[in-house]
Design a protein around this motif. Structure first.
Motif, PDB file in Angstrom:
ATOM      1  N   ALA A  52       4.554  12.177   1.170  1.00  0.00           N
ATOM      2  CA  ALA A  52       3.090  12.164   1.129  1.00  0.00           C
ATOM      3  C   ALA A  52       2.583  12.267  -0.306  1.00  0.00           C
ATOM      4  O   ALA A  52       1.560  11.674  -0.653  1.00  0.00           O
ATOM      5  N   VAL A  53       3.299  13.022  -1.133  1.00  0.00           N
ATOM      6  CA  VAL A  53       2.927  13.133  -2.547  1.00  0.00           C
ATOM      7  C   VAL A  53       3.106  11.782  -3.237  1.00  0.00           C
ATOM      8  O   VAL A  53       2.265  11.346  -4.019  1.00  0.00           O
ATOM      9  N   TRP A  54       4.195  11.085  -2.900  1.00  0.00           N
ATOM     10  CA  TRP A  54       4.462   9.776  -3.511  1.00  0.00           C
ATOM     11  C   TRP A  54       3.463   8.729  -3.038  1.00  0.00           C
ATOM     12  O   TRP A  54       2.876   8.007  -3.858  1.00  0.00           O
ATOM     13  N   ASP A  55       3.235   8.624  -1.731  1.00  0.00           N
ATOM     14  CA  ASP A  55       2.375   7.526  -1.272  1.00  0.00           C
ATOM     15  C   ASP A  55       0.899   7.780  -1.585  1.00  0.00           C
ATOM     16  O   ASP A  55       0.093   6.860  -1.645  1.00  0.00           O
ATOM     17  N   PHE A  56       0.556   9.049  -1.853  1.00  0.00           N
ATOM     18  CA  PHE A  56      -0.778   9.378  -2.363  1.00  0.00           C
ATOM     19  C   PHE A  56      -1.020   8.629  -3.679  1.00  0.00           C
ATOM     20  O   PHE A  56      -2.097   8.077  -3.911  1.00  0.00           O
ATOM     21  N   MET A  57       0.006   8.594  -4.547  1.00  0.00           N
ATOM     22  CA  MET A  57      -0.125   7.908  -5.825  1.00  0.00           C
ATOM     23  C   MET A  57      -0.277   6.399  -5.619  1.00  0.00           C
ATOM     24  O   MET A  57      -1.034   5.736  -6.337  1.00  0.00           O
ATOM     25  N   SER A  58       0.423   5.851  -4.622  1.00  0.00           N
ATOM     26  CA  SER A  58       0.297   4.419  -4.334  1.00  0.00           C
ATOM     27  C   SER A  58      -1.105   4.087  -3.829  1.00  0.00           C
ATOM     28  O   SER A  58      -1.688   3.059  -4.209  1.00  0.00           O
ATOM     29  N   LEU A  59      -1.652   4.946  -2.992  1.00  0.00           N
ATOM     30  CA  LEU A  59      -3.016   4.757  -2.496  1.00  0.00           C
ATOM     31  C   LEU A  59      -4.020   4.840  -3.645  1.00  0.00           C
ATOM     32  O   LEU A  59      -4.947   4.032  -3.747  1.00  0.00           O
ATOM     33  N   LEU A  60      -3.812   5.795  -4.524  1.00  0.00           N
ATOM     34  CA  LEU A  60      -4.685   5.970  -5.678  1.00  0.00           C
ATOM     35  C   LEU A  60      -4.663   4.727  -6.575  1.00  0.00           C
ATOM     36  O   LEU A  60      -5.708   4.235  -7.007  1.00  0.00           O
ATOM     37  N   LYS A  61      -3.461   4.211  -6.850  1.00  0.00           N
ATOM     38  CA  LYS A  61      -3.357   3.049  -7.731  1.00  0.00           C
ATOM     39  C   LYS A  61      -3.936   1.793  -7.083  1.00  0.00           C
ATOM     40  O   LYS A  61      -4.474   0.918  -7.764  1.00  0.00           O
TER      41      LYS A  61
END
Length: 270
Positions: A52-61
């Motif tokens: 969830a921490v990783w895909d949060f960054m993908s959503l942000l980008k």
């Protein structure tokens, strides 16, 4: 909530927040937090949560790509206010500082915390390695043998990303990922830290940064961004509400998976 919103935007924000409040409470009061009593329980939690921490960054980008110009030649794109909001959030999430003042993303902070407490990072590292090679989520999940609930969580995030609808991405980012860390969990982590400071000081620091940056400053910026993107369009607000509800349900399912694995570990030790 600070900032200047049109009255009808305030009303729409309030309506969405009211619709999702039961699910937020279900997450905040989830049994998984009470089940975490020792470092081995926390390790299981982190091995799920890191996705969830990783895909949060993908959503942000994905939001940054949709809301700002990331190609050359550069041209002004969208609202300057919205560009400012997303760039401000990206700067904080992608290049924060660790406890030694070294620049790192929140994902890298989390990996440091996992390594310090002995949580297995091999799975997320294999997942990312395969994704870098072929860009195929399904193959990366398979190669890393990712747990079903974590896999489903990430899949929904990428459905949101692939929608290419910035207002949906913003709503899921704002309300599906906003401050959902209960005080009870912070107390549990503090208690474990008192007994094992050398093992979870990095995780305690990560939580403190998350609360300070994500839960306060970034939360306000994200609210303003979502209000700007949905504007006065009733249909957008309804779609945003539906997507947010689904994202919160995926979070509940993720915590269900963590709880199940923690309880299985405890039973195996009896």
């Amino acid at each position: 909530m600070k900032g200047i919103f049109a009255p009808d935007m305030n009303e729409n924000l309030a309506k969405l927040q009211k619709a999702i409040e039961p699910l937020r409470q279900e997450i905040i009061n989830h049994k998984v937090y009470a089940a975490i009593k020792e470092i081995d329980d926390l390790k299981i939690f982190m091995q799920y949560h890191v996705f969830a921490v990783w895909d949060f960054m993908s959503l942000l980008k994905s939001l940054q790509i949709n809301l700002t110009c990331t190609s050359i030649p550069w041209f002004p794109k969208g609202s300057a206010d919205t560009r400012y909001l997303i760039n401000e959030i990206v700067a904080g999430e992608e290049s924060d500082v660790d406890s030694n003042g070294i620049r790192k993303s929140h994902f890298e902070l989390y990996l440091d915390a996992m390594k310090q407490c002995g949580a297995d990072t091999k799975q997320i590292e294999i997942f990312i390695e395969h994704l870098k090679k072929n860009g195929d989520l399904s193959l990366a999940f398979e190669a890393a043998v990712v747990q079903v609930k974590a896999k489903q969580f990430v899949e929904f995030t990428f459905e949101t990303i692939n929608s290419n609808k910035d207002y949906i991405q913003s709503a899921v980012f704002t309300f599906g990922r906003e401050d959902l860390i209960p005080n009870m969990f912070i107390s549990i982590v503090n208690d474990i830290h008192q007994n094992f400071p050398e093992s979870i000081s990095d995780f305690k620091y990560y939580l403190e940064r998350h609360i300070e940056v994500d839960g306060d400053h970034h939360s306000h910026l994200a609210l303003e961004m979502t209000a700007n993107l949905c504007g006065n369009d009733e249909e957008k607000w309804l779609v945003a509400e539906k997507a947010t509800i689904e994202s919160l349900q995926k979070r509940i399912n993720l915590w269900d998976g963590v709880l199940e694995e923690i309880m299985e570990r405890k039973l195996a030790e009896v």
